[in-house]
Every structure is written in C-alpha cells, then in structure tokens.
Design an enzyme around this catalytic site. Sequence first.
Site, PDB file in Angstrom:
ATOM      1  N   LYS A 169       0.849  -1.191   0.000  1.00  0.00           N
ATOM      2  CA  LYS A 169       0.000   0.000   0.000  1.00  0.00           C
ATOM      3  C   LYS A 169       0.881   1.235   0.000  1.00  0.00           C
ATOM      4  CE  LYS A 169      -3.568   2.281   2.775  1.00  0.00           C
ATOM      5  NZ  LYS A 169      -4.489   2.135   3.909  1.00  0.00           N
ATOM      6  N   ARG A 191       1.103   9.933   6.067  1.00  0.00           N
ATOM      7  CA  ARG A 191       1.255   8.492   6.283  1.00  0.00           C
ATOM      8  C   ARG A 191       2.550   7.935   5.693  1.00  0.00           C
ATOM      9  NH1 ARG A 191      -3.724   8.350   8.216  1.00  0.00           N
ATOM     10  NH2 ARG A 191      -5.585   8.445   6.939  1.00  0.00           N
ATOM     11  N   LYS A 222      -2.191  -1.593  -3.821  1.00  0.00           N
ATOM     12  CA  LYS A 222      -3.076  -0.432  -3.757  1.00  0.00           C
ATOM     13  C   LYS A 222      -2.270   0.833  -3.877  1.00  0.00           C
ATOM     14  CE  LYS A 222      -5.936   1.926  -0.434  1.00  0.00           C
ATOM     15  NZ  LYS A 222      -6.163   2.154   0.957  1.00  0.00           N
TER      16      LYS A 222
HETATM   17  C1  PBG Z   1      -7.353   2.991   5.723  1.00  0.00           C
HETATM   18  C2  PBG Z   1      -7.766   2.941   4.292  1.00  0.00           C
HETATM   19  C3  PBG Z   1      -7.675   3.976   3.360  1.00  0.00           C
HETATM   20  C4  PBG Z   1      -8.217   3.479   2.173  1.00  0.00           C
HETATM   21  C5  PBG Z   1      -8.600   2.177   2.409  1.00  0.00           C
HETATM   22  N1  PBG Z   1      -8.291   1.858   3.719  1.00  0.00           N
HETATM   23  C6  PBG Z   1      -7.242   5.388   3.532  1.00  0.00           C
HETATM   24  C7  PBG Z   1      -5.831   5.724   3.755  1.00  0.00           C
HETATM   25  O1  PBG Z   1      -4.923   4.898   3.764  1.00  0.00           O
HETATM   26  O2  PBG Z   1      -5.632   6.938   3.972  1.00  0.00           O
HETATM   27  C8  PBG Z   1      -8.310   4.256   0.890  1.00  0.00           C
HETATM   28  C9  PBG Z   1      -9.236   3.705  -0.126  1.00  0.00           C
HETATM   29  C10 PBG Z   1      -9.555   4.635  -1.235  1.00  0.00           C
HETATM   30  O3  PBG Z   1      -8.921   5.700  -1.437  1.00  0.00           O
HETATM   31  O4  PBG Z   1     -10.487   4.305  -1.975  1.00  0.00           O
HETATM   32  N2  PBG Z   1      -8.431   2.712   6.566  1.00  0.00           N
END
Ligand code: PBG
Length: 301
Positions: A169, A191, A222
């Site tokens: 991610k 983050r 992701k």
């Molecule tokens: C964290 C999470 C995020 C997304 C999915 N799980 C947000 C982040 O990491 O800030 C993002 C999903 C999207 O942008 O569609 N709970």
Amino acid sequence: MPIFIKDGIDNPEEIKTMPEVYRYPVNDKLINYIEESLKNGINKFILFGVPKIKDDLATSAMDSDGIIQKTLKLIKNTFGGKVLLITDECTDEYTSHGHCGIVTINGSSYKVDNDESIKLHAKIALSQAKAGADVIAPSSMMDGVVGEIRKTLDENGFQDVPIMAYSSKYASTFYGPFREAAYSKPAFGDRRGYQMDPRNLEEGVREVYLDIQEGADIVMVKPAHTYLDVIRRVKQSFPCYPLAAYHVSGEYSMLKAAAINGWIDEKRAVLEVTNAIFRAGADIVITYFAEDIAKWLKQQS
Ligand code: PBG
C-alpha cells in the site's frame, strides 16, 4: 464493492468528492442497497465505518456495538451466507488524530508506535470476527500486523477467518476523496512513515513477501490503475497467492468527473481500466464501479 456506513444518520448521504457513492445508515436503506447489489450480481463487500465518536485509542473501533459491528450483525442476520463481508481493519476513521495506529507526541514531533499499534489492531480484528466478519483486511501497514492478527484470531477460535492483507500500500495522493468520505485525513503529519514510497517497486514486493510469511491468505496492491507494474511484479513473484488490487477513490473520482462532463465514454473507460488491472495480474479487483460493471456485463450477455 466498498461500502461506507455512518453512525447516526437515517438516510444515505452522497459523498461530495465521490459522485454517486454514498454513506449508508445502519437500517433498511442499507439492506435495500445490498439487495439491489445482489440482484446485479455483487455479493462481496468491504466495509468502512464512520463512527460517532473518535478518541486517541480508536476505542469505538472495537466496541461490540460499534458501527462496523452493528452493520455486520444486521447484514448477516438478513442475508446469512449469501453475502461475503470483508472488514477494513484500521484506526484512521476512529482516532481523533486520524493515524493508522497509536500516536505518541513529544514536543513538536510525533511518532506512530508500531509495536503498540499492532496489539490494538489485533483487538479490533477480533471484535470484527466476533461480530461476523468473513474476512479481515488489515490496512494500517504496521510491521507485523498480519502475524499479530493471525495469532489472535487463532487463539480465539477464529482459525477459519482469512486475512486479506493490504500488503503493498503506497502513500498515494489518490486516497484523498476517501479521506473526505470517511473523515479520516490525518490531523497532523502524513502516512509516509508507514505507507510506501510511490517510487519504490522493490519495497512493494518485499512487503508482500513479509505478509505471506505472517499468514496472509490474500495479498493486495493499492492503488491499482497507477500501479499496474507493481501488480504484475507481485503476481510474477508469488503466482500461487490470490492477489487483490484496489482501484481507489481518487482513481474512481477522476474517471467519474470526466464521465460526468462528457469527456470520456464512462462504460468503455471503466471496463478498459478494470480489464487493465486484471491483465496486469490481479485476481480480485476492489472498485467503486463494481455495481456498474456487473450491470454492464449483464446487459452485454
Ligand atoms: C485505511 C484505508 C484507506 C483506504 C482504504 N483503507 C485510507 C488511507 O490509507 O488513507 C483508501 C481507499 C480509497 O482511497 O479508496 N483505513
């Protein structure tokens, strides 16, 4: 298909940054929506909660009467095994600071405490499993979180609940619309301490390797559309592991905005992009377009 559920509302609310995507209340409106989705051929959902209360330790995320726990019980009581419910397991929607773990502040600097955070994540995962989650999807990117959750689930009789790990991610700007949808923008900092550097392909592969060793059943890359090379590389490196790819909010909203303005043909563009994600090597695609895609494919056949 992702679904946002918000505590304390009676009617669905459209999300400003994600046209045609809604936050649902935990009531018959949500049930009707799921019934409609089932008719269209969608029966797997990933749930995101928007709680009433936030605090420093994400207490509402592990409340047996919390937003996700209530939602799991309602949907499972209504549809039983006809639906598969995946829970996003994170703290950013539940913490006042909006980070994906426990934050310690020291003067003007802060730190997300990885090793304390994974214990908290395991507790949240356990409460989701108890409420009926079919699959747990840890998305915090804390080191060791998958192993800690696996151990906790096993010790509590949930050996059969699989883990879909947000393994690779990236610290992407394309989560912007989601953070408006879930009110989860960090109050300070960003983050980049726990999500990955978008320039680094090798680290993305390494993170998948670690999650597999810790017991992940499904791994994930992701975002998806902007990270096709990572998807391909992960699939080639670990061909025997199911690979999910998350077509994220910003990737959705860009296509949607162009479609609403008549700049692209929505159906063809969405199918082309989704096909590209599968072509790169994804076995599973998480997408806000899931229901549209299902409808279009039905019309075609
Ligand atoms: C964290 C999470 C995020 C997304 C999915 N799980 C947000 C982040 O990491 O800030 C993002 C999903 C999207 O942008 O569609 N709970």
